[in-house]
Design a protein around this motif. Sequence first.
Motif, short mmCIF file in Angstrom:
data_model
loop_
_atom_site.label_atom_id
_atom_site.label_comp_id
_atom_site.label_asym_id
_atom_site.label_seq_id
_atom_site.Cartn_x
_atom_site.Cartn_y
_atom_site.Cartn_z
N CYS B 23 78.61 3.05 65.25
CA CYS B 23 77.67 4.23 64.99
C CYS B 23 76.36 4.03 65.71
CB CYS B 23 77.43 4.77 63.41
SG CYS B 23 76.13 5.74 63.39
N GLU B 24 75.95 4.66 66.63
CA GLU B 24 74.53 4.69 67.06
C GLU B 24 73.78 5.72 66.49
OE1 GLU B 24 74.54 4.27 71.38
OE2 GLU B 24 72.57 5.39 71.55
N PRO B 25 72.81 5.59 65.82
CA PRO B 25 71.88 6.58 65.05
C PRO B 25 70.97 7.25 66.13
CG PRO B 25 70.81 4.49 64.63
CD PRO B 25 72.13 4.23 65.41
N ILE B 26 70.48 8.45 65.73
CA ILE B 26 69.18 9.19 66.65
C ILE B 26 68.27 8.11 66.83
CG2 ILE B 26 67.73 11.00 66.74
CD1 ILE B 26 69.97 12.79 65.28
N ASN B 51 65.81 0.97 57.77
CA ASN B 51 64.98 -0.18 58.54
C ASN B 51 65.91 -1.16 58.50
OD1 ASN B 51 62.99 1.38 58.72
ND2 ASN B 51 62.00 0.94 57.00
N GLN B 52 67.29 -0.97 58.48
CA GLN B 52 68.38 -1.89 59.06
C GLN B 52 68.70 -2.86 57.66
OE1 GLN B 52 66.09 -3.20 63.03
NE2 GLN B 52 67.65 -4.77 62.44
N ALA B 53 68.17 -2.66 56.55
CA ALA B 53 68.46 -3.49 55.17
C ALA B 53 69.30 -2.64 54.60
CB ALA B 53 67.34 -3.66 54.47
N SER B 73 69.61 0.20 66.52
CA SER B 73 70.34 1.12 67.38
C SER B 73 71.76 1.28 67.30
CB SER B 73 70.16 0.83 68.95
OG SER B 73 70.78 -0.58 69.15
N HIS B 74 72.50 0.34 66.45
CA HIS B 74 73.75 0.47 65.87
C HIS B 74 74.15 0.09 64.53
CE1 HIS B 74 75.23 -3.75 67.29
NE2 HIS B 74 76.20 -3.36 66.63
N SER B 75 75.18 0.31 63.84
CA SER B 75 75.74 0.14 62.76
C SER B 75 77.24 -0.13 63.10
CB SER B 75 75.34 0.97 61.55
OG SER B 75 75.98 0.60 60.39
N THR B 76 77.98 -1.07 62.14
CA THR B 76 79.40 -0.94 62.09
C THR B 76 79.88 -1.07 60.75
OG1 THR B 76 79.33 -3.52 62.21
CG2 THR B 76 79.36 -2.45 64.34
N LEU B 77 81.03 -0.35 60.60
CA LEU B 77 81.90 -0.46 59.45
C LEU B 77 83.03 -0.93 59.82
CD1 LEU B 77 82.01 0.92 56.41
CD2 LEU B 77 83.33 2.84 57.34
N LYS B 78 83.40 -2.20 59.07
CA LYS B 78 84.66 -2.79 59.35
C LYS B 78 85.53 -2.72 58.06
CE LYS B 78 84.36 -6.64 61.51
NZ LYS B 78 84.05 -8.24 61.45
N ILE B 79 86.67 -2.39 58.44
CA ILE B 79 87.97 -2.34 57.20
C ILE B 79 88.89 -3.38 57.54
CG2 ILE B 79 89.38 -0.96 56.15
CD1 ILE B 79 88.14 1.40 57.23
#
Lengths: 110, 114
Positions: B23-26, B51-53, B73-79
Motif C-alpha cells: 500500500c502506498e498512502p496519499i 507516523n509509521q508507528a 511512503s508504503h506499508s505492507t500486510l503479510k499473510i
Amino acid sequence: GQQVQQSPASLVLQEGENAELQCNFSSTATRLQWFYQRPGGSLVSLLSNPSGTKHTGRLTSTTVTKERRGSLHISSSQITDSGTYLCAMGNPSSFSKLVFGQGTSLSVVP
Amino acid sequence: NAGVIQTPRHKVTGKGQEATLWCEPISGHSAVFWYRQTIVQGLEFLTYFRNQAPIDDSGMPKERFSAQMPNQSHSTLKIQSTQPQDSAVYLCASSSGLGYAEQFFGPGTRLTVL
C-alpha cells in the motif's frame, strides 16, 4: 463492541425519486463517514461529519450524535447512483479505526 | 494526486503459501489503515499506523498476519501460510488527520487462496 446498523438493507427507486438511508450507531463519541461502492469497485468517500448537516451536490448527511443516528439523503436519484452505500463510525476528531455497517444496496430504475 | 495505491490488484495463492500486499498512502498523509472485506463479514478493521508507528492492531488475527510501515511512503500486510478463509479484498486507507480525519481508500487487493 461498537456496532453500526444500517437500514434499509436494500432499496429500489424510480429515477428522480429521493432516498433516505439510515444509520444507527452504538457510541455517542462518533463522527460518521459515508461511502459509495459499486460491485467489485473501490470505496468512494462521500461525506464525513461529526454532527449536524453537511451537503455536497445531491447528497445531504445529517448526524444526531446524542440520539446515535445519522442519515444520508439522496435527492433526484439517477440510475448511476445505483450501488451500495456504507456508513462508518469513528472518533470525531482524531485518527481511529472505522466501524462499518453492512450497507444499503440501492437500485435506481428508469 | 494519485490517491491510495495498492498492489497487486489480484493475487492467487495456494494453501500454505505466503502473500504480501503493498500500500502506498496519499502523499503527506500520516495515518495508514488496513481493512478486509468479505461478503459474509463485511468490512473489518485490521490495523493502523500513525507516523509509521503501529497504533492499533486489535483486528489482526493473532497468527500468520503481520503488518509493517518501514517508511512514510508504503506499508505492507503479510499473510503467512495462507488459508482459504483468508480469501477477501484487502483495503488500505490513509488519512491526513486534518478536519474530521476522513479516510480515503485504495482500490483493494483481491486475495484468492485455492
